[in-house]
Design a protein around this motif. Structure first.
Motif, PDB file in Angstrom:
ATOM      1  N   THR A 176       0.784  -1.310   0.014  1.00  0.00           N
ATOM      2  CA  THR A 176      -0.017  -0.061  -0.064  1.00  0.00           C
ATOM      3  C   THR A 176       0.692   1.142   0.002  1.00  0.00           C
ATOM      4  OG1 THR A 176      -0.057  -0.215   2.396  1.00  0.00           O
ATOM      5  CG2 THR A 176      -1.862  -1.285   1.262  1.00  0.00           C
ATOM      6  N   ARG A 177       0.254   2.331  -0.259  1.00  0.00           N
ATOM      7  CA  ARG A 177       0.929   3.849  -0.108  1.00  0.00           C
ATOM      8  C   ARG A 177       2.212   3.902  -1.086  1.00  0.00           C
ATOM      9  NH1 ARG A 177       0.906   5.532   5.834  1.00  0.00           N
ATOM     10  NH2 ARG A 177       1.366   7.504   4.989  1.00  0.00           N
ATOM     11  N   GLY A 178       2.393   3.066  -2.104  1.00  0.00           N
ATOM     12  CA  GLY A 178       3.455   3.150  -3.003  1.00  0.00           C
ATOM     13  C   GLY A 178       4.725   2.492  -2.723  1.00  0.00           C
ATOM     14  N   ALA A 179       4.417   1.352  -1.881  1.00  0.00           N
ATOM     15  CA  ALA A 179       5.515   0.635  -1.380  1.00  0.00           C
ATOM     16  C   ALA A 179       5.344  -0.595  -2.161  1.00  0.00           C
ATOM     17  CB  ALA A 179       5.402   0.091   0.075  1.00  0.00           C
ATOM     18  N   TRP A 180       6.580  -1.531  -2.359  1.00  0.00           N
ATOM     19  CA  TRP A 180       6.749  -2.682  -2.867  1.00  0.00           C
ATOM     20  C   TRP A 180       7.752  -3.605  -2.337  1.00  0.00           C
ATOM     21  CZ3 TRP A 180      11.113  -3.209  -5.501  1.00  0.00           C
ATOM     22  CH2 TRP A 180      11.930  -2.096  -5.894  1.00  0.00           C
ATOM     23  N   LEU A 226       6.925  -7.629   7.427  1.00  0.00           N
ATOM     24  CA  LEU A 226       6.701  -6.103   7.279  1.00  0.00           C
ATOM     25  C   LEU A 226       5.140  -5.851   7.691  1.00  0.00           C
ATOM     26  CD1 LEU A 226       8.214  -7.254   4.246  1.00  0.00           C
ATOM     27  CD2 LEU A 226       8.340  -4.806   4.159  1.00  0.00           C
ATOM     28  N   ARG A 227       5.027  -4.743   8.228  1.00  0.00           N
ATOM     29  CA  ARG A 227       3.649  -4.095   8.562  1.00  0.00           C
ATOM     30  C   ARG A 227       3.533  -2.707   8.248  1.00  0.00           C
ATOM     31  NH1 ARG A 227       4.205  -4.044  15.145  1.00  0.00           N
ATOM     32  NH2 ARG A 227       5.504  -2.277  15.402  1.00  0.00           N
ATOM     33  N   PRO A 228       2.247  -2.252   7.985  1.00  0.00           N
ATOM     34  CA  PRO A 228       1.852  -0.859   7.488  1.00  0.00           C
ATOM     35  C   PRO A 228       2.146  -0.129   8.899  1.00  0.00           C
ATOM     36  CG  PRO A 228       0.226  -2.234   6.813  1.00  0.00           C
ATOM     37  CD  PRO A 228       0.931  -3.037   7.913  1.00  0.00           C
ATOM     38  N   CYS A 277       8.595   2.034   0.781  1.00  0.00           N
ATOM     39  CA  CYS A 277       8.307   1.006   1.858  1.00  0.00           C
ATOM     40  C   CYS A 277       8.977   1.417   3.301  1.00  0.00           C
ATOM     41  CB  CYS A 277       9.278  -0.292   1.238  1.00  0.00           C
ATOM     42  SG  CYS A 277       8.821  -1.636   2.243  1.00  0.00           S
ATOM     43  N   GLN A 278      10.110   2.188   3.430  1.00  0.00           N
ATOM     44  CA  GLN A 278      11.032   2.724   4.467  1.00  0.00           C
ATOM     45  C   GLN A 278      10.236   3.717   5.015  1.00  0.00           C
ATOM     46  OE1 GLN A 278      13.360   0.734   5.280  1.00  0.00           O
ATOM     47  NE2 GLN A 278      13.346  -0.452   3.027  1.00  0.00           N
ATOM     48  N   ARG A 279       9.265   4.385   4.518  1.00  0.00           N
ATOM     49  CA  ARG A 279       8.720   5.295   5.275  1.00  0.00           C
ATOM     50  C   ARG A 279       7.323   5.034   5.621  1.00  0.00           C
ATOM     51  NH1 ARG A 279       9.385   7.936   0.642  1.00  0.00           N
ATOM     52  NH2 ARG A 279       7.264   8.522   0.428  1.00  0.00           N
ATOM     53  N   THR A 280       6.714   4.121   4.791  1.00  0.00           N
ATOM     54  CA  THR A 280       5.160   3.839   4.963  1.00  0.00           C
ATOM     55  C   THR A 280       5.112   2.524   5.585  1.00  0.00           C
ATOM     56  OG1 THR A 280       4.890   3.164   2.738  1.00  0.00           O
ATOM     57  CG2 THR A 280       4.515   5.421   3.393  1.00  0.00           C
ATOM     58  N   TRP A 281       6.003   1.798   5.624  1.00  0.00           N
ATOM     59  CA  TRP A 281       5.941   0.225   6.280  1.00  0.00           C
ATOM     60  C   TRP A 281       7.121   0.174   7.278  1.00  0.00           C
ATOM     61  CZ3 TRP A 281       2.904  -4.185   4.776  1.00  0.00           C
ATOM     62  CH2 TRP A 281       1.751  -3.957   4.199  1.00  0.00           C
TER      63      TRP A 281
END
Length: 220
Positions: free
Chosen positions: A42-46, A166-168, A191-195
């Motif tokens: 989500t939110r642009g992470a992969w 990993l978790r949001p 990913c580093q900011r939103t997860w």
């Protein structure tokens, strides 16, 4: 330093690779390209996963156990100084990597992600998880540019598989990927900011694992 661990069935010697049965196959990189599977979060992470990127990875694991100058650290948490539950070594951009295969791996990552990342992977952090008591708590790699910019962190896992979870950051269900024995996992986008990610402690018997984290400049 010497350790005992369970080798991978895929890294075990066979009659073709080792006719005399004296050792496993040489460590070598496989292709990337179409072998990488992307998991969109989500939110642009992969997260990209490439199982078994390094064949013969147990040989590389054994070399790094002895060749890397591992050290223990202590950190202040909640007004207490505690031991970091893993051994560490950080290779800055101007510091030679301890094995030529890691140099080759970094070049391969540079080529594969050049268009998306737009820069090279520069540093290499290393963690040595000796058993299930060693871990890393929930966190994001947000020291430096990654606190405000999309980036990538590429993790090469050697030795016994452990779950990278990993978790949001805003809450929600966690996911996990078992990585070890030459697997590659790349966290990208936001990913580093939103997860957050972690390698959690486990009570089940597990052998040692080495994690190599390739990062661009200014990301830690």
């Amino acid at each position: 330093m010497t350790v005992e661990f369970q080798t991978s069935l895929f890294d075990s010697p066979d009659d073709l690779d080792c006719p005399d049965g004296t050792g496993g196959p040489d460590a070598a990189l496989g292709p990337l390209g179409g072998t990488v599977t992307r998991h969109v979060l989500t939110r642009g992470a992969w997260v990209d996963v490439r199982p078994g990127w390094v064949s013969g990875s147990d040989e590389l694991f054994a070399r790094l156990v002895t060749d890397v100058p591992w050290h223990a650290e202590r950190r202040v948490m909640w007004d207490n100084e505690v031991a970091v539950p893993r051994l560490l070594k950080f290779y800055a951009e101007d510091e030679p990597l301890p094995d030529p295969l890691l140099v080759e791996a970094r070049h391969a990552l540079d080529r594969h992600y050049a268009a998306e990342l737009g820069e090279r992977f520069r540093s290499a952090g290393m963690c040595f998880y000796r058993d299930g008591r060693d871990s890393v708590a929930w966190h994001g790699d947000t020291i430096g540019r990654s606190s405000t910019e999309d980036t990538m962190v590429a993790i090469l896992s050697l030795g016994e598989a452990r779950r990278l979870s990993l978790r949001p950051r805003t809450g929600g269900e966690s996911i996990s990927f078992p990585v070890g024995h030459g697997d590659l996992l790349v966290m990208g986008g936001s990913c580093q900011r939103t997860w957050e990610h972690a390698v959690l402690k486990t009570a089940r018997p597990v052998g040692p694992r080495i994690s190599i984290q390739f990062r661009p400049y200014g990301v830690r």
